[in-house]
Design a protein around this motif. Structure first.
Motif, PDB file in Angstrom:
ATOM      1  N   VAL A 146      45.915 -25.116 -48.598  1.00 47.96           N
ATOM      2  CA  VAL A 146      45.926 -24.138 -47.509  1.00 47.96           C
ATOM      3  C   VAL A 146      47.113 -23.178 -47.682  1.00 47.96           C
ATOM      4  CG1 VAL A 146      46.267 -23.928 -45.012  1.00 47.96           C
ATOM      5  CG2 VAL A 146      44.799 -25.742 -45.924  1.00 47.96           C
ATOM      6  N   PRO A 147      46.900 -21.878 -47.547  1.00 48.52           N
ATOM      7  CA  PRO A 147      48.036 -20.938 -47.552  1.00 48.52           C
ATOM      8  C   PRO A 147      48.871 -21.099 -46.275  1.00 48.52           C
ATOM      9  CG  PRO A 147      45.936 -19.800 -47.953  1.00 48.52           C
ATOM     10  CD  PRO A 147      45.600 -21.170 -47.455  1.00 48.52           C
ATOM     11  N   VAL A 148      50.193 -21.106 -46.436  1.00 47.01           N
ATOM     12  CA  VAL A 148      51.103 -21.344 -45.313  1.00 47.01           C
ATOM     13  C   VAL A 148      52.062 -20.170 -45.159  1.00 47.01           C
ATOM     14  CG1 VAL A 148      52.971 -22.844 -44.460  1.00 47.01           C
ATOM     15  CG2 VAL A 148      51.013 -23.845 -45.623  1.00 47.01           C
ATOM     16  N   ILE A 149      52.319 -19.783 -43.910  1.00 46.62           N
ATOM     17  CA  ILE A 149      53.375 -18.819 -43.585  1.00 46.62           C
ATOM     18  C   ILE A 149      54.611 -19.621 -43.163  1.00 46.62           C
ATOM     19  CG2 ILE A 149      54.092 -17.066 -41.876  1.00 46.62           C
ATOM     20  CD1 ILE A 149      52.081 -15.741 -43.593  1.00 46.62           C
ATOM     21  N   SER A 150      55.777 -19.174 -43.566  1.00 44.78           N
ATOM     22  CA  SER A 150      57.058 -19.844 -43.254  1.00 44.78           C
ATOM     23  C   SER A 150      57.101 -21.280 -43.772  1.00 44.78           C
ATOM     24  CB  SER A 150      57.352 -19.876 -41.746  1.00 44.78           C
ATOM     25  OG  SER A 150      57.192 -18.630 -41.147  1.00 44.78           O
ATOM     26  N   MET A 151      56.660 -21.479 -45.011  1.00 43.78           N
ATOM     27  CA  MET A 151      56.670 -22.834 -45.575  1.00 43.78           C
ATOM     28  C   MET A 151      58.070 -23.448 -45.523  1.00 43.78           C
ATOM     29  SD  MET A 151      55.533 -24.179 -49.350  1.00 43.78           S
ATOM     30  CE  MET A 151      54.136 -23.072 -49.525  1.00 43.78           C
ATOM     31  N   HIS A 152      58.129 -24.718 -45.175  1.00 47.22           N
ATOM     32  CA  HIS A 152      59.365 -25.523 -45.079  1.00 47.22           C
ATOM     33  C   HIS A 152      60.228 -25.156 -43.863  1.00 47.22           C
ATOM     34  CE1 HIS A 152      59.600 -27.383 -49.383  1.00 47.22           C
ATOM     35  NE2 HIS A 152      58.384 -27.426 -48.871  1.00 47.22           N
ATOM     36  N   ALA A 153      59.771 -24.250 -43.016  1.00 44.99           N
ATOM     37  CA  ALA A 153      60.489 -23.989 -41.764  1.00 44.99           C
ATOM     38  C   ALA A 153      60.175 -25.142 -40.799  1.00 44.99           C
ATOM     39  CB  ALA A 153      60.028 -22.669 -41.162  1.00 44.99           C
ATOM     40  N   PRO A 154      61.026 -25.350 -39.775  1.00 43.98           N
ATOM     41  CA  PRO A 154      60.719 -26.420 -38.816  1.00 43.98           C
ATOM     42  C   PRO A 154      59.315 -26.282 -38.230  1.00 43.98           C
ATOM     43  CG  PRO A 154      62.934 -25.593 -38.468  1.00 43.98           C
ATOM     44  CD  PRO A 154      62.303 -24.700 -39.495  1.00 43.98           C
ATOM     45  N   TYR A 155      58.885 -25.060 -37.975  1.00 44.48           N
ATOM     46  CA  TYR A 155      57.516 -24.835 -37.517  1.00 44.48           C
ATOM     47  C   TYR A 155      56.840 -23.894 -38.501  1.00 44.48           C
ATOM     48  CZ  TYR A 155      59.325 -26.936 -33.290  1.00 44.48           C
ATOM     49  OH  TYR A 155      59.917 -27.791 -32.418  1.00 44.48           O
ATOM     50  N   GLU A 156      55.836 -24.413 -39.201  1.00 46.73           N
ATOM     51  CA  GLU A 156      55.090 -23.626 -40.180  1.00 46.73           C
ATOM     52  C   GLU A 156      53.807 -23.129 -39.535  1.00 46.73           C
ATOM     53  OE1 GLU A 156      56.171 -26.143 -44.213  1.00 46.73           O
ATOM     54  OE2 GLU A 156      54.715 -27.006 -42.850  1.00 46.73           O
ATOM     55  N   LEU A 157      53.177 -22.118 -40.136  1.00 43.70           N
ATOM     56  CA  LEU A 157      51.948 -21.569 -39.570  1.00 43.70           C
ATOM     57  C   LEU A 157      50.821 -21.569 -40.603  1.00 43.70           C
ATOM     58  CD1 LEU A 157      51.457 -18.651 -37.184  1.00 43.70           C
ATOM     59  CD2 LEU A 157      50.296 -18.493 -39.385  1.00 43.70           C
ATOM     60  N   ILE A 158      49.644 -22.024 -40.169  1.00 45.68           N
ATOM     61  CA  ILE A 158      48.450 -21.945 -41.023  1.00 45.68           C
ATOM     62  C   ILE A 158      47.290 -21.357 -40.216  1.00 45.68           C
ATOM     63  CG2 ILE A 158      49.090 -23.915 -42.481  1.00 45.68           C
ATOM     64  CD1 ILE A 158      46.939 -25.558 -40.894  1.00 45.68           C
ATOM     65  N   SER A 159      46.226 -20.990 -40.921  1.00 46.06           N
ATOM     66  CA  SER A 159      45.012 -20.489 -40.276  1.00 46.06           C
ATOM     67  C   SER A 159      44.026 -21.637 -40.111  1.00 46.06           C
ATOM     68  CB  SER A 159      44.391 -19.395 -41.145  1.00 46.06           C
ATOM     69  OG  SER A 159      43.043 -19.183 -40.760  1.00 46.06           O
ATOM     70  N   ASP A 162      47.745 -29.341 -52.369  1.00 42.95           N
ATOM     71  CA  ASP A 162      49.037 -28.965 -51.790  1.00 42.95           C
ATOM     72  C   ASP A 162      48.984 -27.511 -51.328  1.00 42.95           C
ATOM     73  OD1 ASP A 162      51.611 -29.175 -50.895  1.00 42.95           O
ATOM     74  OD2 ASP A 162      52.457 -29.830 -52.813  1.00 42.95           O
ATOM     75  N   VAL A 163      49.834 -27.205 -50.389  1.00 40.79           N
ATOM     76  CA  VAL A 163      49.812 -25.879 -49.778  1.00 40.79           C
ATOM     77  C   VAL A 163      50.297 -24.801 -50.747  1.00 40.79           C
ATOM     78  CG1 VAL A 163      50.130 -26.793 -47.454  1.00 40.79           C
ATOM     79  CG2 VAL A 163      52.135 -26.140 -48.803  1.00 40.79           C
ATOM     80  N   ASN A 164      49.974 -23.569 -50.433  1.00 39.24           N
ATOM     81  CA  ASN A 164      50.407 -22.421 -51.206  1.00 39.24           C
ATOM     82  C   ASN A 164      51.099 -21.454 -50.249  1.00 39.24           C
ATOM     83  OD1 ASN A 164      50.418 -20.320 -53.289  1.00 39.24           O
ATOM     84  ND2 ASN A 164      48.782 -21.527 -54.223  1.00 39.24           N
ATOM     85  N   ALA A 165      51.778 -20.452 -50.794  1.00 37.99           N
ATOM     86  CA  ALA A 165      52.436 -19.467 -49.933  1.00 37.99           C
ATOM     87  C   ALA A 165      51.436 -18.381 -49.566  1.00 37.99           C
ATOM     88  CB  ALA A 165      53.627 -18.860 -50.653  1.00 37.99           C
ATOM     89  N   ALA A 166      51.245 -18.148 -48.274  1.00 39.69           N
ATOM     90  CA  ALA A 166      50.373 -17.061 -47.837  1.00 39.69           C
ATOM     91  C   ALA A 166      51.141 -15.747 -47.919  1.00 39.69           C
ATOM     92  CB  ALA A 166      49.922 -17.298 -46.399  1.00 39.69           C
ATOM     93  N   PHE A 167      50.458 -14.707 -48.374  1.00 35.19           N
ATOM     94  CA  PHE A 167      51.073 -13.377 -48.424  1.00 35.19           C
ATOM     95  C   PHE A 167      51.543 -12.989 -47.027  1.00 35.19           C
ATOM     96  CE2 PHE A 167      50.882  -8.790 -47.883  1.00 35.19           C
ATOM     97  CZ  PHE A 167      51.653  -8.362 -48.949  1.00 35.19           C
ATOM     98  N   ASP A 168      52.793 -12.529 -46.955  1.00 26.05           N
ATOM     99  CA  ASP A 168      53.365 -12.158 -45.662  1.00 26.05           C
ATOM    100  C   ASP A 168      53.810 -10.696 -45.731  1.00 26.05           C
ATOM    101  OD1 ASP A 168      54.826 -11.756 -43.366  1.00 26.05           O
ATOM    102  OD2 ASP A 168      55.834 -13.705 -43.456  1.00 26.05           O
ATOM    103  N   PRO A 169      53.137  -9.807 -44.990  1.00 30.40           N
ATOM    104  CA  PRO A 169      53.470  -8.375 -45.077  1.00 30.40           C
ATOM    105  C   PRO A 169      54.906  -8.075 -44.665  1.00 30.40           C
ATOM    106  CG  PRO A 169      51.980  -8.809 -43.230  1.00 30.40           C
ATOM    107  CD  PRO A 169      52.054 -10.079 -44.024  1.00 30.40           C
ATOM    108  N   ASN A 170      55.542  -9.012 -43.957  1.00 30.96           N
ATOM    109  CA  ASN A 170      56.941  -8.804 -43.567  1.00 30.96           C
ATOM    110  C   ASN A 170      57.899  -9.009 -44.740  1.00 30.96           C
ATOM    111  OD1 ASN A 170      56.666  -8.422 -40.592  1.00 30.96           O
ATOM    112  ND2 ASN A 170      55.674 -10.410 -40.795  1.00 30.96           N
ATOM    113  N   TYR A 171      57.413  -9.685 -45.776  1.00 28.78           N
ATOM    114  CA  TYR A 171      58.240  -9.936 -46.966  1.00 28.78           C
ATOM    115  C   TYR A 171      57.437  -9.609 -48.221  1.00 28.78           C
ATOM    116  CZ  TYR A 171      60.919 -12.313 -43.419  1.00 28.78           C
ATOM    117  OH  TYR A 171      61.625 -12.582 -42.279  1.00 28.78           O
ATOM    118  N   ALA A 172      56.755  -8.464 -48.170  1.00 25.73           N
ATOM    119  CA  ALA A 172      55.804  -8.092 -49.229  1.00 25.73           C
ATOM    120  C   ALA A 172      56.455  -8.034 -50.612  1.00 25.73           C
ATOM    121  CB  ALA A 172      55.153  -6.759 -48.886  1.00 25.73           C
ATOM    122  N   ASP A 173      57.759  -7.740 -50.668  1.00 21.38           N
ATOM    123  CA  ASP A 173      58.460  -7.556 -51.949  1.00 21.38           C
ATOM    124  C   ASP A 173      58.373  -8.745 -52.899  1.00 21.38           C
ATOM    125  OD1 ASP A 173      59.201  -5.150 -51.073  1.00 21.38           O
ATOM    126  OD2 ASP A 173      61.371  -5.553 -50.957  1.00 21.38           O
TER     127      ASP A 173
END
Ligand code: MN
Ligand code: MN
Length: 466
Positions: A436-449, A343-354
């Protein structure tokens, strides 16, 4: 990582994470990109669990797999699949090693994704528009689903048992559906509310029509016209919504993202970007020693309940059936089995580093993330894999030069999440999460590498082989 100190500077003692794209050869980059192309086609054709099941079944049949029925005789080398009510699929290949000693190598992913399901009495008309009421499925941020084109996918079962498959809005010339949002000019009060409260679930209504039938009853003409169109197209009436499963999902296809095309943007990466590598690893496995078992489950996003979710006893039944068919002790087989919960994981996002703890977060393009535990608030709801089992998986990855990284989903006590891992571990099977690490998980359009996607295929292939 090696403990051999060849450079005399001890840097090899460090646990390093590096982008797969750093110093990647041209040949390898081509491999990564061509794998992503094939995945994109799968994702476009598999927007619901039913569609993903159909795609997986087709791929299985092309790979020489045949349908399994309870009680079938089995022998080593057999390649079989079992479709669970059209919403999930189990695939297995019998190996040469005795199951009671070698167990099974299991890859478990899910093929349902967050979306908006139609209610059972959805259709109404108001102020010159007709709408379909929805109840969201899985964890969504409601505002993301408004003012964006949506397609309707699913099935309608009539009272006589006949069924119609529905897919409207994916072709260029087909109409799409839409959820109205408030204009900013009148949105001052809305904007002052917390994000989670600004949009109510009951306001997620799909716009479905605007032309009334001629001389129709005031306030019902548009609704009647929608019913007329549905009747002409599908032969259904309003009551047939009661026994329908129709889901609104984002329109459109998975696309390359970034000028260098490093990423993929698409609907439903969670968890089809793990389901697809599980299938390709199974189908490309050459080594025949281990018995391989791939699970693509439904209902993970709402708790793995129901008879198509991972908590259903069907998984256990199938394992016992297989053990019995091969004259093996099922308890010993379970005890020897190992699983990667894919299952996917949350990718670190520098825009929400907190919200991330950088040292223990999955970094994009650094390979699939292994979570020894998931859960929240003190590892609650996690299977917490043993050090011994994590060590076992590490050895396989090290020997096969697999790119991967350890990761935890976010900071302690910020939130958390679960996977199917614990339901498999309950069957007395060593299980750890890898995805796979995912950016914007559960958004209508998610992003992966793309690099992470391909590395997961390599990780699963190594796990099936060694
Ligand atoms: Mn998931
Ligand atoms: Mn999810």
């Amino acid at each position: 990582m090696s403990t051999e100190n060849s450079k005399n500077d001890f840097t090899e003692l460090l646990c390093m994470r590096e982008s797969i794209y750093k110093d990647i050869t041209e040949e390898k980059l081509r491999e990564v990109f061509s794998y992503a192309d094939a995945y994109r086609s799968f994702l476009n054709a598999a927007k619901t669990e039913r569609e993903a099941t159909r795609c997986a079944r087709k791929m299985a049949e092309e790979a020489g797999y045949t349908e399994y029925h309870f009680g079938d005789a089995l022998a080593s080398g057999d390649k079989r699949y079992f479709v669970n009510k059209g919403k999930g699929i189990f695939l297995f290949r019998i190996g040469t090693a005795p199951l009671a000693e070698d167990g099974m190598r299991i890859l478990a992913a899910h093929i349902d994704s967050p979306r908006l399901d139609l209610k059972q009495n959805p259709l109404y008309e108001d102020s010159g528009m007709s709408f379909l009421k929805t109840h969201y499925y899985g964890g969504i941020k409601k505002y993301q689903w408004m003012a964006t084109p949506l397609a309707l996918h699913g099935v309608i079962v009539r009272a006589d048992g006949s069924r119609v498959d529905v897919c409207i809005g994916e072709e260029e010339n087909e109409p799409v559906f839409y959820i109205n949002d408030l204009l900013p000019h009148l949105g001052q009060e809305q904007a002052a509310q917390p994000l989670g409260k600004a949009i109510s679930g009951e306001s997620l209504n799909l716009l479905v029509g605007g032309i009334p039938v001629p001389a129709g009853e005031e306030g019902k003409g548009i609704k009647l016209n929608v019913l007329r169109i549905l009747h002409e197209k599908y032969g259904i009436g309003e009551e047939d919504f009661i026994s329908a499963e129709l889901s609104a999902v984002p329109v459109g296809k998975c696309r390359d993202a970034g000028l260098d095309r490093a990423f993929l943007v698409g609907y439903g990466h969670d968890d089809r970007c793990c389901a697809y590598p599980a299938l390709t690893a199974l189908f490309s496995a050459k080594e025949t020693k281990h018995t391989l078992f791939v699970i693509l489950a439904d209902k993970e996003e709402i708790g793995s309940n129901g008879n198509t979710g991972m908590q259903c006893r069907l998984f256990s039944d199938l394992m016992e059936e297989i053990a019995h068919a091969l004259g093996q002790n099922p308890s010993a087989m379970r005890h020897a089995s190992v699983c990667l919960s894919a299952d996917v994981n949350a990718a670190f996002d520098p825009n929400y580093a907190d919200v991330y703890e950088k040292r223990n977060s999955a970094m994009i393009s650094c390979g699939p993330a292994m979570s020894k535990f998931t859960g929240s608030r003190g590892k609650s709801g996690s299977n917490d894999a043993s050090a011994e089992y994590v060590g076992f998986v590490r050895r396989i990855f090290a020997e096969n030069h697999v790119n991967w990284q350890p990761a935890e989903l976010g900071k302690v006590d910020i939130g958390g999440g679960g996977t199917v891992a614990m339901y498999i571990a309950e069957q007395n099977i060593d299980t750890v999460d890898l995805g796979v690490p995912v950016i914007s998980m559960h958004a209508p359009y998610e992003l992966i590498s793309k690099a992470d996607l391909y590395a997961l295929h390599e990780a699963f292939s190594a796990f099936c082989r060694d």
